[in-house]
Scaffold this motif. Structure first.
Motif, PDB file in Angstrom:
ATOM      1  N   LYS A  51       1.012  -1.293   0.115  1.00 16.76           N
ATOM      2  CA  LYS A  51       0.004  -0.034  -0.142  1.00 16.76           C
ATOM      3  C   LYS A  51       0.868   1.318   0.089  1.00 16.76           C
ATOM      4  N   ILE A  52       0.811   2.230  -1.235  1.00 12.47           N
ATOM      5  CA  ILE A  52       1.712   3.149  -1.202  1.00 12.47           C
ATOM      6  C   ILE A  52       0.870   4.318  -1.600  1.00 12.47           C
ATOM      7  N   GLU A  53       0.773   5.279  -1.174  1.00  8.30           N
ATOM      8  CA  GLU A  53      -0.005   6.583  -1.200  1.00  8.30           C
ATOM      9  C   GLU A  53       0.613   7.448  -2.276  1.00  8.30           C
ATOM     10  N   PRO A  54      -0.210   7.650  -3.410  1.00 15.82           N
ATOM     11  CA  PRO A  54       0.362   8.196  -4.850  1.00 15.82           C
ATOM     12  C   PRO A  54       0.687   9.619  -4.478  1.00 15.82           C
ATOM     13  N   GLN A  55       1.657  10.043  -5.022  1.00 13.35           N
ATOM     14  CA  GLN A  55       1.902  11.688  -5.142  1.00 13.35           C
ATOM     15  C   GLN A  55       1.393  12.183  -6.429  1.00 13.35           C
ATOM     16  N   HIS A  56       1.601  11.228  -7.350  1.00 15.11           N
ATOM     17  CA  HIS A  56       1.454  11.717  -8.637  1.00 15.11           C
ATOM     18  C   HIS A  56       0.603  10.557  -9.521  1.00 15.11           C
ATOM     19  N   THR A  62       1.240   6.268 -20.944  1.00 22.94           N
ATOM     20  CA  THR A  62       1.395   5.388 -19.955  1.00 22.94           C
ATOM     21  C   THR A  62       0.769   5.620 -18.778  1.00 22.94           C
ATOM     22  N   VAL A  63      -0.147   4.733 -18.344  1.00 24.34           N
ATOM     23  CA  VAL A  63      -1.032   5.145 -17.024  1.00 24.34           C
ATOM     24  C   VAL A  63      -0.112   4.842 -15.782  1.00 24.34           C
ATOM     25  N   THR A  64       0.336   6.161 -15.213  1.00 22.01           N
ATOM     26  CA  THR A  64       1.346   6.256 -14.225  1.00 22.01           C
ATOM     27  C   THR A  64       0.856   6.358 -13.082  1.00 22.01           C
ATOM     28  N   ILE A  65       1.205   5.757 -11.711  1.00 21.38           N
ATOM     29  CA  ILE A  65       0.853   6.089 -10.352  1.00 21.38           C
ATOM     30  C   ILE A  65       2.402   6.038  -9.718  1.00 21.38           C
ATOM     31  N   MET A 164      -7.692  -5.275 -10.964  1.00 23.61           N
ATOM     32  CA  MET A 164      -7.590  -5.180  -9.645  1.00 23.61           C
ATOM     33  C   MET A 164      -6.422  -4.623  -9.195  1.00 23.61           C
ATOM     34  N   ALA A 165      -5.150  -5.068  -9.662  1.00 21.22           N
ATOM     35  CA  ALA A 165      -3.883  -4.709  -9.153  1.00 21.22           C
ATOM     36  C   ALA A 165      -3.591  -3.552  -9.696  1.00 21.22           C
ATOM     37  N   ILE A 166      -4.175  -2.831 -10.624  1.00 14.73           N
ATOM     38  CA  ILE A 166      -3.974  -1.432 -11.233  1.00 14.73           C
ATOM     39  C   ILE A 166      -4.826  -0.563 -10.278  1.00 14.73           C
ATOM     40  N   ARG A 167      -5.944  -0.946  -9.918  1.00 15.79           N
ATOM     41  CA  ARG A 167      -7.039  -0.034  -9.184  1.00 15.79           C
ATOM     42  C   ARG A 167      -6.444  -0.023  -7.720  1.00 15.79           C
ATOM     43  N   HIS A 168      -6.082  -1.157  -7.347  1.00 10.00           N
ATOM     44  CA  HIS A 168      -5.258  -1.248  -5.760  1.00 10.00           C
ATOM     45  C   HIS A 168      -4.357   0.232  -5.619  1.00 10.00           C
ATOM     46  N   PHE A 169      -3.768   0.598  -6.730  1.00 10.12           N
ATOM     47  CA  PHE A 169      -2.715   1.672  -6.519  1.00 10.12           C
ATOM     48  C   PHE A 169      -3.487   3.069  -6.840  1.00 10.12           C
ATOM     49  N   MET A 170      -4.494   3.079  -7.452  1.00  4.37           N
ATOM     50  CA  MET A 170      -5.150   4.120  -7.870  1.00  4.37           C
ATOM     51  C   MET A 170      -5.684   5.051  -6.527  1.00  4.37           C
ATOM     52  N   PRO A 171      -5.665   6.489  -6.493  1.00  6.08           N
ATOM     53  CA  PRO A 171      -6.535   7.129  -5.415  1.00  6.08           C
ATOM     54  C   PRO A 171      -8.082   6.796  -5.398  1.00  6.08           C
ATOM     55  N   ALA A 172      -8.187   6.826  -4.083  1.00  4.79           N
ATOM     56  CA  ALA A 172      -9.716   6.469  -3.827  1.00  4.79           C
ATOM     57  C   ALA A 172     -10.875   6.943  -5.182  1.00  4.79           C
ATOM     58  N   ALA A 178     -14.371   3.566 -11.489  1.00 10.58           N
ATOM     59  CA  ALA A 178     -13.942   2.239 -12.455  1.00 10.58           C
ATOM     60  C   ALA A 178     -14.221   1.024 -12.030  1.00 10.58           C
ATOM     61  N   HIS A 179     -14.903   0.282 -12.769  1.00  9.83           N
ATOM     62  CA  HIS A 179     -15.651  -1.087 -12.322  1.00  9.83           C
ATOM     63  C   HIS A 179     -15.659  -2.092 -13.464  1.00  9.83           C
TER      64      HIS A 179
END
Length: 326
Positions: A51-56, A62-65, A164-172, A178-179
């Motif tokens: 669990k890493i809080e995204p800064q950007h 390229t979908v980037t977190i 689900m792996a990509i969504r895991h890192f996305m901001p809430a 996204a579903h």
């Protein structure tokens, strides 16, 4: 464990509430009876991601977190777990410095599609359905274009774990819009509720393309917009390629029409204002093997002595984008 609890809540709070007459029972049946044998392993990989809080966050090509403070250990953990979800077909993604170089440069397709959407590619306020969404790369691009909610369906359960792996890192706030449901288009009732429906790379996999086009139309609300991207061949309105056992080493390719034939089909099922907005041959730059997809790819599917033909002797993959209204 209900994998889709939050997504069902989102359905209930959206203009799609009538979907709840069928969707919960379908998902319950799927969870009891239709899971892939590897799915528990894939879901464990997702659960073990740090669990890493995204800064950007960038939902661009390229979908980037990113969080610049992500440690080397966290990066190695992300890389190792994501490698267990290979092959990665659609992307690319960059997760806290871990670049997932997918087989397809899906940003190429998006660049061909986006300029031709209504309102110059502005999806603000729209409920968007992506049929055959794969890992969900294009769902994030649709959010970048302003979609209110994006809904992906695809029966591929590895794709679900990747999403689900990509969504895991996305901001809430982005994750909540996204579903993804493990359904095929044949599992959808006639919702007639989406402002925009995308179907990219699916038509030629359907045994009955006319039924499939009818199913697409039945998901759109009046005044909605279909974006259909598919393989085509050159020819007149009567030209349709029906491959043998394989086409470009794919076994599940049934019908590849010319664009003129496809427009005729769409007219027959009731689409209006159908027009071809792009047509191009797939290049080895757009589809290729990578460290994240080490199997055969486009270079292996073409005749090594004539890149304009597939290994079976058919015309090489040519793709078109058609936009239409119900």
């Amino acid at each position: 464990m209900n994998l889709f609890a939050q997504d069902l809540i989102a359905v209930a709070q959206s203009p799609l509430q009538h979907w709840l007459t069928t969707l919960p029972a379908q998902l319950e049946t799927w969870q009891k009876e239709q899971q892939h044998g590897e799915l528990p392993k894939w879901l464990r990989c997702v659960a073990q991601l740090p669990k890493i809080e995204p800064q950007h966050v960038s939902l661009a090509d390229t979908v980037t977190i990113a969080n610049e403070n992500a440690s080397e250990g966290e990066q190695n953990r992300i890389r190792g777990l994501m490698m267990q979800l290979t092959p990665w077909r659609k992307g690319p993604f960059d997760l806290h410095g871990v670049h997932i170089d997918t087989e397809w440069r899906s940003d190429f397709k998006w660049q061909r599609v986006l300029p031709h959407l209504s309102n110059n590619g502005d999806l603000r306020g729209r409920q968007v359905l992506d049929i055959g969404c794969g890992s969900g790369y294009h769902l994030w691009r649709m959010l970048e274009a302003g979609a209110e909610q994006v809904w992906g369906i695809d029966p591929g359960q590895l794709f679900m774990a990747q999403f689900m792996a990509i969504r895991h890192f996305m901001p809430a706030e982005l994750a909540a819009r996204a579903h993804w449901f493990p359904l095929g288009v044949e599992d959808l009732p006639e919702l007639r509720a989406f402002d925009t429906v995308f179907s990219m790379g699916v038509l030629y996999h359907r045994r009955s393309p006319i039924d499939f086009l009818t199913q697409l139309r039945s998901q759109l609300k009046p005044g909605g917009e279909l974006i259909l991207e598919t393989l085509v061949v050159e020819g007149d309105e009567h030209t349709v390629l029906v491959p043998g056992e394989t086409y470009a080493k794919m076994r599940n390719v049934w019908f590849i029409p010319s664009t003129k034939a496809l427009l005729h089909w769409m007219s027959r099922v009731g689409f209006k204002n159908a027009r071809v907005v792009d047509e191009s041959v797939t290049t080895l730059e757009e589809q290729r093997a990578t460290d994240w997809m080490q199997g055969q790819s486009l270079a292996d599917f073409l005749d090594p002595n004539d890149r304009s033909r597939t290994i079976e002797g058919f015309p090489a993959p040519r793709r078109a984008v058609i936009i239409a209204n119900p």
